[in-house]
Design an enzyme around this catalytic site. Structure first.
Site, PDB file in Angstrom:
ATOM      1  N   ASP A 121       0.861  -1.179   0.000  1.00 25.05           N
ATOM      2  CA  ASP A 121       0.000   0.000   0.000  1.00 25.05           C
ATOM      3  C   ASP A 121       0.896   1.228   0.000  1.00 25.05           C
ATOM      4  O   ASP A 121       2.119   1.129   0.076  1.00 25.05           O
ATOM      5  CB  ASP A 121      -0.958  -0.029   1.186  1.00 25.05           C
ATOM      6  CG  ASP A 121      -0.221  -0.077   2.508  1.00 25.05           C
ATOM      7  OD1 ASP A 121       1.014   0.061   2.517  1.00 25.05           O
ATOM      8  OD2 ASP A 121      -0.873  -0.271   3.545  1.00 25.05           O
ATOM      9  N   ASP A 148      -7.828  -6.797  -0.185  1.00 18.74           N
ATOM     10  CA  ASP A 148      -6.982  -7.042   0.991  1.00 18.74           C
ATOM     11  C   ASP A 148      -7.751  -6.620   2.217  1.00 18.74           C
ATOM     12  O   ASP A 148      -8.607  -5.732   2.144  1.00 18.74           O
ATOM     13  CB  ASP A 148      -5.670  -6.253   0.914  1.00 18.74           C
ATOM     14  CG  ASP A 148      -5.867  -4.795   1.258  1.00 18.74           C
ATOM     15  OD1 ASP A 148      -5.765  -4.443   2.461  1.00 18.74           O
ATOM     16  OD2 ASP A 148      -6.149  -3.986   0.343  1.00 18.74           O
ATOM     17  N   CYS A 170     -14.724 -28.850   8.238  1.00 22.07           N
ATOM     18  CA  CYS A 170     -13.671 -27.979   7.693  1.00 22.07           C
ATOM     19  C   CYS A 170     -12.403 -28.784   7.422  1.00 22.07           C
ATOM     20  O   CYS A 170     -11.933 -29.525   8.283  1.00 22.07           O
ATOM     21  CB  CYS A 170     -13.364 -26.849   8.671  1.00 22.07           C
ATOM     22  SG  CYS A 170     -11.999 -25.803   8.137  1.00 22.07           S
ATOM     23  N   CYS A 175      -9.415 -27.553   6.925  1.00 19.96           N
ATOM     24  CA  CYS A 175      -8.194 -26.769   7.167  1.00 19.96           C
ATOM     25  C   CYS A 175      -7.245 -27.534   8.083  1.00 19.96           C
ATOM     26  O   CYS A 175      -7.648 -28.442   8.798  1.00 19.96           O
ATOM     27  CB  CYS A 175      -8.539 -25.402   7.757  1.00 19.96           C
ATOM     28  SG  CYS A 175      -8.583 -25.357   9.556  1.00 19.96           S
ATOM     29  N   CYS A 234      -8.523 -27.804  11.780  1.00 23.76           N
ATOM     30  CA  CYS A 234      -9.683 -28.670  12.029  1.00 23.76           C
ATOM     31  C   CYS A 234      -9.405 -30.117  11.647  1.00 23.76           C
ATOM     32  O   CYS A 234      -9.890 -31.041  12.310  1.00 23.76           O
ATOM     33  CB  CYS A 234     -10.892 -28.162  11.236  1.00 23.76           C
ATOM     34  SG  CYS A 234     -11.494 -26.543  11.788  1.00 23.76           S
ATOM     35  N   HIS A 244      -7.044 -21.294  10.207  1.00 24.18           N
ATOM     36  CA  HIS A 244      -8.430 -21.654   9.883  1.00 24.18           C
ATOM     37  C   HIS A 244      -9.110 -20.549   9.075  1.00 24.18           C
ATOM     38  O   HIS A 244      -9.765 -20.819   8.067  1.00 24.18           O
ATOM     39  CB  HIS A 244      -9.222 -21.921  11.173  1.00 24.18           C
ATOM     40  CG  HIS A 244     -10.693 -22.052  10.918  1.00 24.18           C
ATOM     41  ND1 HIS A 244     -11.284 -23.231  10.541  1.00 24.18           N
ATOM     42  CD2 HIS A 244     -11.682 -21.126  10.946  1.00 24.18           C
ATOM     43  CE1 HIS A 244     -12.581 -23.037  10.351  1.00 24.18           C
ATOM     44  NE2 HIS A 244     -12.852 -21.766  10.593  1.00 24.18           N
TER      45      HIS A 244
END
Lengths: 411, 411
Positions: free
Chosen positions: A92, A290, A332, A334, A337, A364
């Site tokens: 940025d 973002d 989930c 991920c 999990c 997660h």
């Protein structure tokens, strides 16, 4: 000469899917860009961020300028080598941080009010045509940032995408101030591009920034102005309104204008990334987003789940999760999990301020958003976007639509 | 019926290498055991700890008793399932924490002095034959821990190795106090074993604890006493002296006695783990070590390196590393160094209090210690221990001896 290749469009909306090409590789769009504010996605190693499905991260010009310093990072060979991330990086401009320092607003400064916490967090000393003078929140030293400074810093960081320095106008200023500020942002755009033409890295793409507050004519004028510039990309910044319907309307003014005047330029939406915002933003034709949300929420014990009625959030610090032996989110896949770690365990770790708890929820949440964007990309390619958007808004879990894996479009 | 199988011995010392069998698998010995004080190795996921070459971790009975509570953890199916670690776990007894609370000492308590920081960190209210009453450092509530309580908690945690509740005598008490305290520790041992025989998990191994301060006769008596008990393992605890030579002497009294009276029982050295201590401790016939050192140092910006003249440590928070583009340690194959991250980057992250910095150094330090122990194990098996110890003490980097990979001994 646009860096964006559009491979598919949703006929029912402005959505498009494709590939953004940068000096450090490709970004599959639409994409979410995790924050690596201080040269790291907090708690994660670069490979983990990649493994979560992200192509690009965002470094913070303002913070890296103050510490460790952009010249120091240049000495390490640039931000990529410094942080060990060899994929695309967007930086940025520092404008947002300079203007929002101390949690104040430009309006506070203009009206002579001290922003809340300004003494602790730094302070804007003056805003002039040349740029902004402020005190460092680290050591109280006097610092200056203007268009050329920002581009110089980003040149030292050597990001793949640089954003021009803009004045981020707050919500509560009037149309007159917004109009004048937007005009100055446009003059700063020209100064940024002039500096970059002369001194910027040739392989660094510059995004111009749309301002204009919540005023349709100003937004459209600003969009047309920056779209007509030689900057190869466009970012939408500034105040987007006081609620989500207004935000979507304001963003839509810009993307509609872009569809008319610069349909092929890539579009970044600055600082927006709630789950519903991502679903809707893709429909408005945004290519990249973002936002601190997934990572910041995770560090505070909040997990993203497929629950629109709860704003897709569950606060695992609540006492009722003490004995909960279910996963953070049912089904989930991920890494947190999938190995069977429970809400009760994560709650305990967050409560005990254990780094592992912050990290598990960061993983997660980023995995959730990664699957969400993969769904949206896949749905555009498969001609199923309206159906997938509706299902996600109704609480379907990301990653459950049987869409083709979101591989790199060049693969 | 010892759980330890000794596969190799160093003829020049007391060192031995083998395999410790537990309900959740094997531990290659000699081994370092990283701390998972609050049900996590701070900042790391279980698989990462395994990938660093560790077979066992240590959970903290005292902290887990206070939060989230051992009964709660039992409700999750025990500590293994709670924290997602399916390998061996050892739990300490809580005795050390109870007695050192508030950074005070037993002597402080006995003499009526308030330990430094006692108000903030909890306080011992009474030490009696039955056990210890203290205030929780979390909420100020009154808590009790005695031999049976400690074993009950460890039964709920369902660790693979439980340690008996002992009084951890400080350095600065006299021989008379140490003798009386050690006798009480022996009575507590019997109570722990009685409770465990009646109520403890059948697949949980109990380690008795040697006390006796720095007094040779007391140490030898205590060693012989606990070695003769029905506890299948022996841990060496308490004050080990005021410097390293004295510590090695004190430990050596116990291991020499154990070589005489219980050579096959596994031996754990409590809370010791500096690099030189590990090199020497293995030679004294210690099978397992635990220590906060590698992980705690890492969180404070200190990296382990092959530099005996610097106590194997380098403090990366020093300003001279700001522009250092070398790795944490030259030639280090750890996941942090191998990807090219620099001292300057790690220094910046630690300075900025970024979680990633703590994590990178935790990984580096644990990887260093893991290679060190693999070298010592491999050297015992290869009949090269004295040479490898000497080289390590002279500054050779762990992992550079061409020893066979330290695979599981059963493989």
């Amino acid at each position: 000469m646009t860096p964006l290749r559009i491979d598919a469009r949703d006929p029912a909306s402005q959505a498009r899917a494709g590939v953004l090409s940068t000096a450090h590789g490709e970004v599959r769009t639409p994409a979410f860009v995790p924050l690596a504010t201080k040269a790291t996605v907090k708690g994660l190693l670069p490979q983990e961020v990649k493994d979560l499905g992200y192509d690009m991260v965002l470094g913070n010009t303002f913070h890296l300028f103050l510490d460790p310093g952009d010249e120091r990072i240049a000495g390490f060979g640039g931000l990529h080598r410094f942080m060990g991330w060899d994929g695309p990086i967007v930086t940025d401009s520092g404008g947002f941080q300079v203007f929002s320092m101390g949690h104040g607003t430009v309006a506070d400064e203009i009206k002579g009010r001290a922003p809340q916490g300004a003494d602790r967090n730094g302070k804007v000393l003056s805003i002039e045509e040349d740029g902004v003078t402020f005190r460092s929140y680290l050591d109280g030293s006097r610092k200056f940032m203007g268009p050329e400074t920002s581009m110089q810093i980003q040149a030292n960081l050597h990001s793949d995408l640089a954003l021009v320095f803009d004045e981020c106008t707050p919500f509560n200023v009037d149309r007159e101030y917004t109009a004048r500020s937007t005009e100055r942002t446009h003059r700063w755009l020209e100064r940024c591009l002039t500096w970059h033409d002369a001194h910027g890295p040739e392989d660094q793409l510059v995004y111009a920034i749309v301002q204009g507050g919540v005023h349709e004519e100003l937004r459209v004028e600003s969009t047309e102005h920056v779209a007509a510039s030689r900057a190869p990309g466009v970012a939408i910044g500034g105040s987007l309104g006081e609620n989500k319907p207004q935000m979507y309307e304001v963003v839509g003014w810009s993307t509609a204008a872009l569809d008319r005047v610069a349909p092929g330029k890539p579009r970044h939406l600055l600082g927006i990334g709630d789950v519903d915002d991502l679903i809707t933003g893709v429909g408005l034709g945004i290519d990249t987003f973002d936002c601190a949300m997934p990572t910041r929420l995770g560090r505070h014990g909040v997990a993203l789940i497929a629950a629109p009625e709860k704003r897709w959030r569950v606060d695992l610090t609540a006492g009722r999760f003490k004995d909960d032996d279910g996963p953070i989110m049912d089904g989930c896949p991920c890494p947190a999990c999938a190995v069977g770690l429970t809400r009760g365990y994560v709650r305990y770790l967050v409560h005990a301020r254990e780094l592992t708890g912050m990290r598990l929820l960061t993983i997660h949440n980023l995995a959730f958003v990664s699957r969400l964007l993969a769904d949206l990309r896949g749905a555009i390619h498969a001609g199923r976007l309206p159906e997938v958007q509706a299902a996600l808004r109704a609480g379907a879990a990301p990653g459950t639509f049987g869409l083709p894996a979101a591989t790199r479009a060049t693969a």
